[in-house]
Design a protein around this motif. Structure first.
Motif, PDB file in Angstrom:
ATOM      1  N   ILE A  46       0.866  -1.186   0.000  1.00  0.00           N
ATOM      2  CA  ILE A  46       0.000   0.000   0.000  1.00  0.00           C
ATOM      3  C   ILE A  46       0.894   1.224   0.000  1.00  0.00           C
ATOM      4  N   VAL A  47       0.678   2.080  -0.986  1.00  0.00           N
ATOM      5  CA  VAL A  47       1.497   3.275  -1.121  1.00  0.00           C
ATOM      6  C   VAL A  47       1.010   4.325  -0.120  1.00  0.00           C
ATOM      7  N   GLY A  48       1.936   4.951   0.575  1.00  0.00           N
ATOM      8  CA  GLY A  48       1.567   5.987   1.533  1.00  0.00           C
ATOM      9  C   GLY A  48       2.487   5.941   2.743  1.00  0.00           C
ATOM     10  N   ASP A  49       2.551   7.056   3.413  1.00  0.00           N
ATOM     11  CA  ASP A  49       3.406   7.173   4.597  1.00  0.00           C
ATOM     12  C   ASP A  49       2.612   6.748   5.822  1.00  0.00           C
ATOM     13  N   TYR A  50       2.317   5.471   5.888  1.00  0.00           N
ATOM     14  CA  TYR A  50       1.534   4.934   6.990  1.00  0.00           C
ATOM     15  C   TYR A  50       2.473   4.246   7.979  1.00  0.00           C
ATOM     16  N   GLU A  51       2.182   4.418   9.253  1.00  0.00           N
ATOM     17  CA  GLU A  51       2.943   3.727  10.285  1.00  0.00           C
ATOM     18  C   GLU A  51       1.994   2.869  11.115  1.00  0.00           C
ATOM     19  N   GLU A  52       1.652   3.345  12.305  1.00  0.00           N
ATOM     20  CA  GLU A  52       0.786   2.527  13.154  1.00  0.00           C
ATOM     21  C   GLU A  52      -0.642   2.479  12.639  1.00  0.00           C
ATOM     22  N   GLU A  53      -1.104   3.527  11.962  1.00  0.00           N
ATOM     23  CA  GLU A  53      -2.510   3.608  11.544  1.00  0.00           C
ATOM     24  C   GLU A  53      -2.595   3.670  10.030  1.00  0.00           C
ATOM     25  N   LEU A  54      -3.552   2.930   9.487  1.00  0.00           N
ATOM     26  CA  LEU A  54      -3.834   2.915   8.056  1.00  0.00           C
ATOM     27  C   LEU A  54      -5.280   3.356   7.852  1.00  0.00           C
ATOM     28  N   ILE A  55      -5.495   4.199   6.840  1.00  0.00           N
ATOM     29  CA  ILE A  55      -6.838   4.697   6.536  1.00  0.00           C
ATOM     30  C   ILE A  55      -7.198   4.273   5.117  1.00  0.00           C
ATOM     31  N   ILE A  56      -8.325   3.614   4.973  1.00  0.00           N
ATOM     32  CA  ILE A  56      -8.921   3.350   3.655  1.00  0.00           C
ATOM     33  C   ILE A  56     -10.126   4.276   3.554  1.00  0.00           C
ATOM     34  N   PHE A  57     -10.011   5.293   2.709  1.00  0.00           N
ATOM     35  CA  PHE A  57     -11.008   6.356   2.690  1.00  0.00           C
ATOM     36  C   PHE A  57     -12.336   5.911   2.082  1.00  0.00           C
ATOM     37  N   ASN A  58     -12.315   4.984   1.169  1.00  0.00           N
ATOM     38  CA  ASN A  58     -13.564   4.537   0.544  1.00  0.00           C
ATOM     39  C   ASN A  58     -13.518   3.024   0.415  1.00  0.00           C
ATOM     40  N   VAL A  59     -14.169   2.357   1.345  1.00  0.00           N
ATOM     41  CA  VAL A  59     -14.192   0.897   1.324  1.00  0.00           C
ATOM     42  C   VAL A  59     -15.247   0.450   0.314  1.00  0.00           C
ATOM     43  N   THR A  60     -14.841  -0.399  -0.589  1.00  0.00           N
ATOM     44  CA  THR A  60     -15.749  -0.907  -1.614  1.00  0.00           C
ATOM     45  C   THR A  60     -15.890  -2.417  -1.467  1.00  0.00           C
ATOM     46  N   ARG A  61     -16.783  -2.957  -2.268  1.00  0.00           N
ATOM     47  CA  ARG A  61     -17.021  -4.397  -2.165  1.00  0.00           C
ATOM     48  C   ARG A  61     -15.845  -5.226  -2.645  1.00  0.00           C
ATOM     49  N   LYS A  62     -14.938  -4.600  -3.391  1.00  0.00           N
ATOM     50  CA  LYS A  62     -13.757  -5.356  -3.808  1.00  0.00           C
ATOM     51  C   LYS A  62     -12.827  -5.639  -2.611  1.00  0.00           C
ATOM     52  N   HIS A  63     -12.991  -4.890  -1.534  1.00  0.00           N
ATOM     53  CA  HIS A  63     -12.191  -5.142  -0.339  1.00  0.00           C
ATOM     54  C   HIS A  63     -12.740  -6.303   0.492  1.00  0.00           C
ATOM     55  N   ASN A  64     -13.908  -6.798   0.147  1.00  0.00           N
ATOM     56  CA  ASN A  64     -14.476  -7.884   0.937  1.00  0.00           C
ATOM     57  C   ASN A  64     -13.593  -9.129   0.823  1.00  0.00           C
ATOM     58  N   LYS A  65     -13.301  -9.720   1.957  1.00  0.00           N
ATOM     59  CA  LYS A  65     -12.458 -10.909   2.089  1.00  0.00           C
ATOM     60  C   LYS A  65     -11.011 -10.646   1.689  1.00  0.00           C
ATOM     61  N   ALA A  66     -10.656  -9.391   1.495  1.00  0.00           N
ATOM     62  CA  ALA A  66      -9.253  -9.069   1.238  1.00  0.00           C
ATOM     63  C   ALA A  66      -8.460  -9.222   2.527  1.00  0.00           C
ATOM     64  N   VAL A  67      -7.181  -9.544   2.384  1.00  0.00           N
ATOM     65  CA  VAL A  67      -6.310  -9.766   3.543  1.00  0.00           C
ATOM     66  C   VAL A  67      -5.429  -8.538   3.708  1.00  0.00           C
ATOM     67  N   LEU A  68      -5.575  -7.883   4.848  1.00  0.00           N
ATOM     68  CA  LEU A  68      -4.761  -6.721   5.188  1.00  0.00           C
ATOM     69  C   LEU A  68      -3.635  -7.184   6.106  1.00  0.00           C
ATOM     70  N   LYS A  69      -2.400  -6.830   5.733  1.00  0.00           N
ATOM     71  CA  LYS A  69      -1.235  -7.301   6.492  1.00  0.00           C
ATOM     72  C   LYS A  69      -0.393  -6.108   6.933  1.00  0.00           C
ATOM     73  N   CYS A  70       0.041  -6.173   8.196  1.00  0.00           N
ATOM     74  CA  CYS A  70       0.948  -5.175   8.748  1.00  0.00           C
ATOM     75  C   CYS A  70       2.263  -5.887   9.077  1.00  0.00           C
ATOM     76  N   GLU A  71       3.362  -5.353   8.546  1.00  0.00           N
ATOM     77  CA  GLU A  71       4.679  -5.937   8.755  1.00  0.00           C
ATOM     78  C   GLU A  71       5.559  -4.921   9.469  1.00  0.00           C
ATOM     79  N   VAL A  72       6.145  -5.340  10.587  1.00  0.00           N
ATOM     80  CA  VAL A  72       6.965  -4.448  11.407  1.00  0.00           C
ATOM     81  C   VAL A  72       8.289  -5.146  11.699  1.00  0.00           C
ATOM     82  N   SER A  73       9.366  -4.363  11.719  1.00  0.00           N
ATOM     83  CA  SER A  73      10.680  -4.942  11.975  1.00  0.00           C
ATOM     84  C   SER A  73      11.451  -4.066  12.952  1.00  0.00           C
ATOM     85  N   ASN A  74      12.382  -4.724  13.675  1.00  0.00           N
ATOM     86  CA  ASN A  74      13.359  -4.034  14.528  1.00  0.00           C
ATOM     87  C   ASN A  74      14.656  -4.835  14.479  1.00  0.00           C
TER      88      ASN A  74
END
Length: 798
Positions: free
Chosen positions: A309-337
């Motif tokens: 997902i393109v954007g300067d997102y860190e702890e919080e992600l915003i999807i401004f317009n959720v559509t039906r194509k997002h149904n059953k989509a898998v959202l993943k957050c990856e963090v490293s140290n």
């Protein structure tokens, strides 16, 4: 040293035993063997005749354990003691005397009378550890020697405090094993080591212990190794090594603090935009990537179906317009140290209204066949499907709740079926399909149709035909119409819903010959249908008659409007003639119109009469909306034309704020004459009265507050030629005003002698003057004799 001490004790014990035996031999051996035999026979005879009692132990010593520095007593009681008694340690005799010389801490306690020869050991040490025995030698009368059981004395030594070899702090990395070794020395018996975590839970897994003998061969050293696989739960915890033995049950302990570096622990959740963990379509959704990491997280990456997902997102992600194509989509957050990289996923559940992927389709079938109606609906959550059979005049009956409905076709089941789809929280949608029974066509058009001669006319033939007709033909007066041979005609075919086919016969330029009976013939594979359609001409009025009627109507309406306007104007003109006008004398300069709430004073003109009295003319400041009122305001700011700024009295714009100390005299100068100012003087003598006219206040003007009077010929001023007042007030220009005053014999400017003007006692009105209604009351402008545009001499009476 201890070993040498033991060997010494053994040697001394053996030597004492040999000396004891030698003494016994010397006592018995002097008489020789014969004497011994004689003594033995005598003893046997004596025992046999008289009998004897054996010596025996009433109490024998028992095994004991003692801690270094404590006191131990080994009991030993003998009954019928005959021989000598001694204690041995590890089979080495300690002596027969109670004080046990040579052994300061050892002694035999008790008394001979009681037969108590218990061994008492004070301030026990490791040297006292061994096997102890109480022994009694044989007596003179042949009483046999006796020995007690061995009593083991175990000396206990508490261990030294344990030590953790890795130190007080350990830095660990998650899932990388760490060995923690704890050592406990000097215990006897060997120490028992126990591992405890920060929650005081005993750690039993992955623990290895071993015991080693110290060089003194009496004490022990215990080593315990804990193999710890650190994780997040171990971070900032304290691991404790506890050591104890039977010498001291109090734990001796050592601790180590563990700091664990671990990869991020992630949890993805919906912060806002969800209803019961479902996201409505079209809403804005916010997702939070909660991270627990040591060291803190350094980099965040978001993926949707493994696409970054393109954007300067860190702890919080915003999807401004959720559509039906997002149904059953898998959202993943990856963090490293620095400790590693972790990820967490969340499956999106999007709700959206139902919509038809494929609408139900009409079906044609023969009687007895079975057909399937399909209702393919998309929606989230899964839409609820209902099939209703439409029957005219009745509520639809539910025929099924599955997407596919199977129907056996006959006269009762043929018809309209409605598929309704419902998703909670959204409007219901529906679509319908019809099951048609195949058969011969039926013509349903109107049998009588009409058209206008000279225009294009269309004759329509609608037929219900399932299946579609194979042939549609038109006939006129028994002859088939051919659009190829007859250019006056053209045909159009159109398919309508519900199995209806419409054929249109177009007559391009209809004539009287085209009107008559047409025949429509429709044929399909199941039969034929014919219908006679009569085309009739429309009867219409000629165009010129229509034009004449419209024109006449317009003329009549216009005449009526003109008549109404003329009558209205005539009526208003008669009202103006019947109304008595007022004579209004205005000053040359007009002042701005003010509202009815302003204090505009009416001007009252003193007109000399033949009987040496003065008549008053009143002006109305509120007669109409179009005339400019004459007069001066009693209060409020007004424009003052042609003001002389060299006169200090004219610098005041508010009559209420004005005080006139200069004119303390009750007389002041006016261009026409001297005027007596009643408010500043005394009450006039009875022979001075103001003549006021007889007032007639018309009812129509009572609300305006103006003063009017009836017009009399002798005192009427010439009217201004430009009078246009709607309430018949008469105004004139400055020149006409001056001429009118001259005609009445009033002095103007500096022509008249400067003498005071009074009303005579022979006037018509002998009543007193109410000073509150004088025009000069509270108005300095009417008292100013230097004002070039001031009105002529004024007096008032209401």
């Amino acid at each position: 040293m201890a070993a040498e001490f033991k060997r010494t004790l053994k040697l001394r014990g053996r030597r004492d035993d040999s000396e004891f035996e030698n003494r016994m031999r010397r006592k018995l051996g002097w008489a020789g063997p014969d004497v011994c035999i004689w003594i033995l026979l005598s003893a046997t005879f004596f025992v046999g005749c008289h009998g004897y009692q054996e010596q025996r132990f009433a109490m024998e010593p028992q095994d004991q354990s003692a801690v270094v520095g404590s006191r131990v007593t080994l009991p030993c009681r003998v009954e019928h003691k005959v021989g000598s008694l001694q204690w041995t340690k590890d089979d080495f005799g300690l002596g027969t005397h109670r004080n046990l010389s040579g052994y300061e801490r050892y002694s035999m306690i008790g008394s001979d009378e009681e037969g108590d020869y218990s061994l008492d050991i004070k301030d026990i040490t490791l040297e006292d550890d061994g096997l102890y025995q109480c022994q009694v030698s044989s007596g003179l009368n042949g009483v046999p020697a006796i020995r007690s059981r061995y009593a083991k004395v175990t000396v206990l030594v508490a261990p030294e405090p344990p030590r953790i070899l890795q130190g007080a702090f350990i830095d660990a990395i998650e899932d990388q094993p760490v060995d923690i070794e704890c050592v406990s020395e000097g215990g006897k018996p060997a120490s028992e080591i126990t591992w405890v975590d920060g929650s005081q839970n005993v750690i039993k897994n992955n623990v290895e212990s071993r015991v080693e003998m110290l060089p003194d061969e009496q004490r022990y050293i215990t080593r315990s190794v804990l193999r710890l696989i650190p994780n997040k739960l171990h971070h900032n915890q304290t691991i404790t090594c506890q050591a104890q033995n039977t010498a001291d049950r109090a734990y001796r302990m050592a601790t180590v603090h563990i700091e664990v570096k671990y990869a991020p622990k992630i949890n993805v959740s919906i912060v806002s935009g969800a209803v019961n963990k479902r996201i409505p379509e079209g809403s804005e959704a916010r997702f939070l990537c909660s991270v627990d990491a040591n060291p803190p997280a350094q980099m965040y990456r978001w993926y949707l179906n493994n696409n970054p997902i393109v954007g300067d997102y860190e702890e919080e992600l915003i999807i401004f317009n959720v559509t039906r194509k997002h149904n059953k989509a898998v959202l993943k957050c990856e963090v490293s140290n620095t400790a590693g990289k972790s990820e967490s996923t969340l499956a999106l559940n999007v709700t959206y209204p139902p919509s038809f992927r494929t609408h139900p389709q009409n079906v044609e079938a023969a009687v007895g066949a079975s057909v399937t109606l399909s209702c393919d609906v998309d929606g989230q959550p899964q839409p609820e499907i209902r099939w209703l059979f439409h029957e005219p005049g009745r509520i639809g009956q539910v025929k099924g709740k599955a997407p596919n409905l199977k129907v056996y076709v006959d006269e009762r089941t043929a018809g309209r079926y409605i598929c309704k789809a419902t998703v909670s929280g959204y409007p219901e949608i529906e679509s319908e399909a019809t099951i048609f029974i195949k058969g011969a066509p039926k013509i349903i058009s109107n049998r009588t149709q009409a058209g206008s001669e000279g225009d294009k006319v269309t004759v329509e033939c609608e037929a219900l035909s399932v299946p579609r007709p194979d042939d549609i033909r038109w006939y006129f007066e028994g002859k088939e119409i051919s659009v190829i041979q007859d250019p006056d005609f053209a045909t159009l075919e159109e398919t309508l819903p519900n199995g209806i086919v419409k054929s249109s016969l177009v007559i391009r330029d209809s004539q009287s010959k085209h009107y008559g009976v047409y025949n429509c013939s429709v044929t399909n594979e199941y039969g034929n249908a014919n219908a006679a359609i009569t085309l009739k001409p429309l009867k219409t009025l000629p165009l010129f008659i229509i034009l004449i009627g419209v024109t006449s109507g317009i003329i009549i309406f216009s005449s009526f409007v003109i008549l109404v306007v003329v009558c209205h104007r005539k009526r208003r003109k008669n009202q103006k003639i019947n109304e008595k006008p007022d004579v209004t004398v205005t000053s040359g300069d007009m002042y701005k119109e003010s509202d009815r709430s302003s204090n505009i004073s009416d001007l009252k003109l003193q007109l000399p009469q033949t009987d040496e009295s003065y008549d008053l003319e009143y002006t109305s400041s509120d007669r109409s909306d179009t005339k400019n009122p004459a007069g001066l305001p009693l209060a409020g700011p007004v424009p003052l034309p042609n003001i002389r700024h060299d006169d200090p009295m004219l610098q005041f714009r508010y009559s209420n704020d004005y005080s006139d100390p200069t004119y303390a005299d009750t007389y002041f100068k006016n261009p026409a004459a001297y005027v007596y100012d009643y408010p500043q003087g005394y009450v006039p003598p009875p022979h001075l009265r103001v003549q006021s006219p007889t007032l007639e206040v018309p009812t129509s003007r009572s609300l305006q507050g103006s003063l009017t009077r009836s017009i009399d010929t002798s005192s009427t001023l010439p009217l201004s030629a430009g009078n246009g007042s709607q309430n018949n007030s008469l105004q004139r220009t400055k020149t006409d005003e001056t001429d009118a005053i001259n005609n009445l014999g009033l002095p103007v400017g500096g022509e008249a002698p400067q003498v005071p003007v009074y009303t005579q006692s022979g006037g018509k009105n002998q009543s007193g003057v109410d000073l509150r209604y004088a025009a000069t009351y509270g108005n300095p402008y009417l008292r100013n004799g230097t004002m070039s545009n001031a009105p002529t001499t004024l007096a008032t009476h209401v």
